[in-house]
Motif scaffolding. Structure first.
Motif, PDB file in Angstrom:
ATOM      1  N   ILE A  33      27.465  21.957  31.639  1.00  0.00           N
ATOM      2  CA  ILE A  33      27.312  21.631  33.008  1.00  0.00           C
ATOM      3  C   ILE A  33      25.956  20.704  32.842  1.00  0.00           C
ATOM      4  N   LEU A  34      24.854  21.054  31.967  1.00  0.00           N
ATOM      5  CA  LEU A  34      23.710  20.448  31.560  1.00  0.00           C
ATOM      6  C   LEU A  34      23.890  19.127  31.024  1.00  0.00           C
ATOM      7  N   PHE A  35      24.744  19.085  29.950  1.00  0.00           N
ATOM      8  CA  PHE A  35      25.362  17.861  29.376  1.00  0.00           C
ATOM      9  C   PHE A  35      26.044  16.971  30.411  1.00  0.00           C
ATOM     10  N   MET A  36      26.907  17.321  31.055  1.00  0.00           N
ATOM     11  CA  MET A  36      27.705  16.378  31.909  1.00  0.00           C
ATOM     12  C   MET A  36      26.999  15.766  32.931  1.00  0.00           C
ATOM     13  N   ALA A  37      25.779  16.674  33.349  1.00  0.00           N
ATOM     14  CA  ALA A  37      24.859  16.186  34.286  1.00  0.00           C
ATOM     15  C   ALA A  37      23.826  14.945  33.787  1.00  0.00           C
ATOM     16  N   GLN A  38      23.640  15.402  32.693  1.00  0.00           N
ATOM     17  CA  GLN A  38      22.537  14.339  31.874  1.00  0.00           C
ATOM     18  C   GLN A  38      23.011  13.035  31.323  1.00  0.00           C
ATOM     19  N   GLU A  39      24.323  13.305  30.818  1.00  0.00           N
ATOM     20  CA  GLU A  39      24.969  12.237  30.086  1.00  0.00           C
ATOM     21  C   GLU A  39      25.887  11.252  31.187  1.00  0.00           C
ATOM     22  N   TYR A  40      26.343  11.813  32.197  1.00  0.00           N
ATOM     23  CA  TYR A  40      27.666  11.422  32.968  1.00  0.00           C
ATOM     24  C   TYR A  40      27.039  11.411  34.530  1.00  0.00           C
ATOM     25  N   GLY A  41      26.009  11.938  34.848  1.00  0.00           N
ATOM     26  CA  GLY A  41      25.665  12.014  36.221  1.00  0.00           C
ATOM     27  C   GLY A  41      26.544  12.913  37.182  1.00  0.00           C
ATOM     28  N   CYS A  42      27.307  13.799  36.451  1.00  0.00           N
ATOM     29  CA  CYS A  42      28.293  14.863  37.141  1.00  0.00           C
ATOM     30  C   CYS A  42      27.525  15.530  38.024  1.00  0.00           C
ATOM     31  N   HIS A  43      28.239  15.796  39.259  1.00  0.00           N
ATOM     32  CA  HIS A  43      27.687  17.098  40.113  1.00  0.00           C
ATOM     33  C   HIS A  43      28.328  18.109  39.470  1.00  0.00           C
ATOM     34  N   THR A  44      27.686  19.314  39.063  1.00  0.00           N
ATOM     35  CA  THR A  44      28.157  20.283  38.292  1.00  0.00           C
ATOM     36  C   THR A  44      27.987  21.754  38.929  1.00  0.00           C
ATOM     37  N   LEU A  45      28.860  22.455  38.971  1.00  0.00           N
ATOM     38  CA  LEU A  45      28.738  23.963  39.370  1.00  0.00           C
ATOM     39  C   LEU A  45      29.236  24.865  38.319  1.00  0.00           C
ATOM     40  N   GLY A  46      28.600  25.765  37.948  1.00  0.00           N
ATOM     41  CA  GLY A  46      28.926  26.615  36.904  1.00  0.00           C
ATOM     42  C   GLY A  46      29.039  28.175  37.450  1.00  0.00           C
ATOM     43  N   VAL A  47      30.091  28.688  36.835  1.00  0.00           N
ATOM     44  CA  VAL A  47      30.309  30.042  37.300  1.00  0.00           C
ATOM     45  C   VAL A  47      30.250  31.145  36.104  1.00  0.00           C
ATOM     46  N   SER A  48      29.722  32.293  36.272  1.00  0.00           N
ATOM     47  CA  SER A  48      29.390  33.285  35.262  1.00  0.00           C
ATOM     48  C   SER A  48      28.953  34.569  35.824  1.00  0.00           C
ATOM     49  N   PRO A  49      29.560  35.881  35.552  1.00  0.00           N
ATOM     50  CA  PRO A  49      29.160  36.900  35.926  1.00  0.00           C
ATOM     51  C   PRO A  49      27.870  37.591  35.319  1.00  0.00           C
ATOM     52  N   ALA A  50      27.390  36.847  34.441  1.00  0.00           N
ATOM     53  CA  ALA A  50      26.218  37.229  33.508  1.00  0.00           C
ATOM     54  C   ALA A  50      24.748  36.608  34.173  1.00  0.00           C
ATOM     55  N   PRO A  51      24.126  37.579  34.907  1.00  0.00           N
ATOM     56  CA  PRO A  51      22.816  36.902  35.758  1.00  0.00           C
ATOM     57  C   PRO A  51      21.830  36.304  34.787  1.00  0.00           C
ATOM     58  N   ARG A  52      21.594  36.586  33.603  1.00  0.00           N
ATOM     59  CA  ARG A  52      20.602  36.078  32.741  1.00  0.00           C
ATOM     60  C   ARG A  52      21.088  34.744  32.442  1.00  0.00           C
ATOM     61  N   GLN A  53      22.150  34.369  32.544  1.00  0.00           N
ATOM     62  CA  GLN A  53      22.664  33.110  31.927  1.00  0.00           C
ATOM     63  C   GLN A  53      22.243  32.065  33.146  1.00  0.00           C
ATOM     64  N   HIS A  54      22.280  32.538  34.516  1.00  0.00           N
ATOM     65  CA  HIS A  54      21.828  31.679  35.565  1.00  0.00           C
ATOM     66  C   HIS A  54      20.425  31.227  35.638  1.00  0.00           C
ATOM     67  N   GLU A  55      19.504  32.337  35.223  1.00  0.00           N
ATOM     68  CA  GLU A  55      18.075  32.129  35.261  1.00  0.00           C
ATOM     69  C   GLU A  55      18.108  30.975  34.197  1.00  0.00           C
TER      70      GLU A  55
END
Length: 282
Positions: A79-101
């Motif tokens: 999601i970080l790469f697609m936002a930086q390289e392609y200007g995509c609006h991204t939403l990531g889903v994960s059950p692991a709280p540390r990843q979101h931070e």
């Protein structure tokens, strides 16, 4: 959620909720935790992971500015790469709280905080608007999802007409290999000591679930050799960073190395790694 489902939720988090610094010791700088794509013998792990993300973008037909949903977003590499390289609006889903931070921090550092968002939870349980995204990705996450039919159905529902789904996953080579090796010691080690619940399936089961959900299959790519080389690089990095990894948890480097060696041992014989691209044609 049933009692069994609740146990799956808890168990699957155990690996991904380790300290982010541990993953930084053996993954590439983007912390992409799935197969890379080596285009030459001189490619580093970092360049190969960027190759892979551009490959995913091509399979999805991204032109710039699309709405993208990444299920099992890990440390946010896609999601970080697609936002930086392609200007995509991204939403990531994960059950692991540390990843979101970690993702939120990186989005701010990289100047794409307005394009990168995440939600804590499991895709099967989230209420997402119908027909709201142009692309859905699942890189190494469907192995943790017990109901394939529900996952593909929900992925199709959230896509706009003409939208694409990219799924890459390690699979048993065929149904016979699954029957023979599903309960072997190596498989159980990965489940109980590394990830918690997970189920490898033959590619045929993924294709059937996608077709039953109403998807058209656009492409199937065999990335087995690419994943083998990726894991070889990870093993070398774990070996080089043993002291730093063990500073977090004594013996963790050896456990990680054993897991990676188990994963690499079966390529071609018991397991394969495929990328499946699907389109919501109607």
């Amino acid at each position: 959620m049933s009692g069994e489902g609740a146990a799956i939720t808890a168990d699957t988090n155990q690996h991904y909720d380790l300290d982010p610094d541990i993953f930084g010791q053996f993954l590439d700088p983007l912390r992409k935790y799935s197969s890379a794509l080596y285009e030459s013998d001189s490619d580093t792990l970092e360049s190969a992971q960027r190759n892979k993300l551009r490959f995913v973008a091509r399979r999805l037909g991204l032109g710039g500015g699309e709405q993208l949903l990444d299920i099992g977003c890990g440390w946010g590499s896609l999601i970080l790469f697609m936002a930086q390289e392609y200007g995509c609006h991204t939403l990531g889903v994960s059950p692991a709280p540390r990843q979101h931070e970690y993702i939120a921090e990186q989005a701010t550092v990289r100047g794409v905080a307005q394009l990168v968002h995440t939600r804590v939870g499991h895709f099967e349980e989230l209420d997402l608007p119908t027909g709201s995204v142009d692309a859905v990705t699942m890189l190494g996450s469907i192995v943790h999802m017990p109901d394939l039919d529900e996952v593909f159905r929900r992925a199709r529902a959230v896509l706009r007409r003409g939208g694409r789904l990219y799924v890459s996953e390690s699979c048993f080579r065929n149904a016979a290999a699954r029957k023979a090796f599903d309960e072997r010691a190596g498989t159980e080690f990965v489940r109980s000591d590394i990830f918690g619940w997970g189920e490898l399936r033959p590619l045929s089961e993924l294709v059937t679930a996608a077709e039953d959900a109403g998807f058209s299959i656009v492409a199937v790519d065999d990335l087995t050799d690419q994943y083998r080389r990726t894991i070889e690089d990870w093993i070398a990095n774990v070996d080089a960073a043993t002291d730093r990894i063990d500073a977090h948890q004594p013996g963790l480097a050896a456990k990680l190395q054993h897991y990676l060696e188990v994963a690499n041992a079966g390529w071609g014989y018991t397991t394969k790694h495929y990328a499946l691209t699907c389109r919501k044609a109607r």
